[in-house]
Design a protein around this motif. Structure first.
Motif, PDB file in Angstrom:
ATOM      1  N   MET A   1       0.844  -1.193   0.000  1.00  0.00           N
ATOM      2  CA  MET A   1       0.000   0.000   0.000  1.00  0.00           C
ATOM      3  C   MET A   1       0.881   1.246   0.000  1.00  0.00           C
ATOM      4  O   MET A   1       1.847   1.337   0.753  1.00  0.00           O
ATOM      5  CB  MET A   1      -0.915   0.007   1.218  1.00  0.00           C
ATOM      6  N   ASN A  24      -8.320   4.100  -5.877  1.00  0.00           N
ATOM      7  CA  ASN A  24      -7.358   3.057  -6.234  1.00  0.00           C
ATOM      8  C   ASN A  24      -6.932   2.311  -4.976  1.00  0.00           C
ATOM      9  O   ASN A  24      -6.410   2.902  -4.033  1.00  0.00           O
ATOM     10  CB  ASN A  24      -6.152   3.695  -6.921  1.00  0.00           C
ATOM     11  N   ASN A  26      -4.496   0.501  -4.372  1.00  0.00           N
ATOM     12  CA  ASN A  26      -3.058   0.432  -4.122  1.00  0.00           C
ATOM     13  C   ASN A  26      -2.573   1.537  -3.184  1.00  0.00           C
ATOM     14  O   ASN A  26      -1.423   1.509  -2.735  1.00  0.00           O
ATOM     15  CB  ASN A  26      -2.276   0.525  -5.432  1.00  0.00           C
ATOM     16  N   TYR A  27      -3.445   2.510  -2.902  1.00  0.00           N
ATOM     17  CA  TYR A  27      -3.049   3.651  -2.079  1.00  0.00           C
ATOM     18  C   TYR A  27      -3.794   3.650  -0.754  1.00  0.00           C
ATOM     19  O   TYR A  27      -5.019   3.571  -0.722  1.00  0.00           O
ATOM     20  CB  TYR A  27      -3.303   4.961  -2.833  1.00  0.00           C
ATOM     21  N   SER A 199       2.072   2.103 -11.774  1.00  0.00           N
ATOM     22  CA  SER A 199       2.213   0.654 -11.609  1.00  0.00           C
ATOM     23  C   SER A 199       3.074   0.050 -12.710  1.00  0.00           C
ATOM     24  O   SER A 199       3.210  -1.172 -12.802  1.00  0.00           O
ATOM     25  CB  SER A 199       0.826  -0.014 -11.609  1.00  0.00           C
TER      26      SER A 199
END
Length: 218
Positions: A1, A24, A26-27, A199
């Motif tokens: 993360m 998103n 991923n954050y 990414s």
């Protein structure tokens, strides 16, 4: 993360960057530096009130992995060239520098087509110098996005720009092959391309025009 910091979140492209990052997975945290709080509530959002003059202090010691920069003004809004240069050059370079000091490995910058530090034209020279000075900070990854006409509805009134946007929407199909980079692109698509490129960090320095940005939308 990851943790990202965004500059220019109140602007057209920046607002879409913020929205895209917040959505998103991923954050884990998205930090914005703005002069006044935005009317946005989100569990991942951290708002810092500051500007160029206070930046060094307000972001001191705040760890981040990436920095997204969509700062800029216009000659009409900022006729003083010294102040114009501060907003479009000094502020982005300082933001990237401080982000690196706070751990950022990658910077994503909205620039402009034709940016060239050796240009005799003030705007393109300024944009080129901004790019070069950020590259010289030597982050692990520097992605520079060079849109032509940015399409979308801005909060402030720009009648002439709206005329050009209308024209670009009509003539976009005429730009083919090597002329693709002159195609207008939606602000939301620029933002999505920037976040998606985070990414795909394969190159140290990457310059992206319309075609490269469009490929990142797939």
């Amino acid at each position: 993360m990851k943790k990202a910091i965004v500059y220019g979140a109140s602007g057209l492209v920046g607002s879409y960057i913020l929205e895209t990052l917040l959505n998103n997975a991923n954050y884990e945290q998205v930090i914005i530096v703005v002069r006044a709080a935005l009317n946005i509530q989100h569990t991942k959002l951290k708002t810092i009130i500051g500007d160029y003059n206070s930046l060094t202090e307000v972001v001191k010691g705040i760890p981040v992995d990436e920095v997204f920069i969509a700062l800029g003004t216009t000659q009409k809004k900022t006729p003083d060239k010294k102040l114009y240069y501060q907003i479009d050059h000094d502020y982005p370079v300082l933001a990237a520098k401080l982000a690196k000091e706070n751990g950022a490995k990658a910077v994503f910058l909205v620039s402009a087509i034709g940016a060239n530090a050796k240009s005799s034209i003030f705007y393109t020279k300024m944009k080129g110098e901004t790019e070069q000075d950020i590259i010289n900070l030597n982050l692990d990854h520097t992605h520079i996005f060079r849109p032509s006409m940015i399409l979308g509805d801005r909060k402030e009134s720009r009648p002439l720009e709206k005329v050009f946007i209308g024209i670009f929407k009509l003539i976009n199909p005429l730009f083919m092959g090597g002329m693709n980079k002159y195609k207008g692109i939606e602000a939301a698509h620029i933002a999505k391309a920037m976040v998606n490129s985070a990414s795909q960090l394969n190159e140290k320095v990457k310059i992206l025009h319309w075609e490269e940005m469009t490929h990142l939308l797939k």
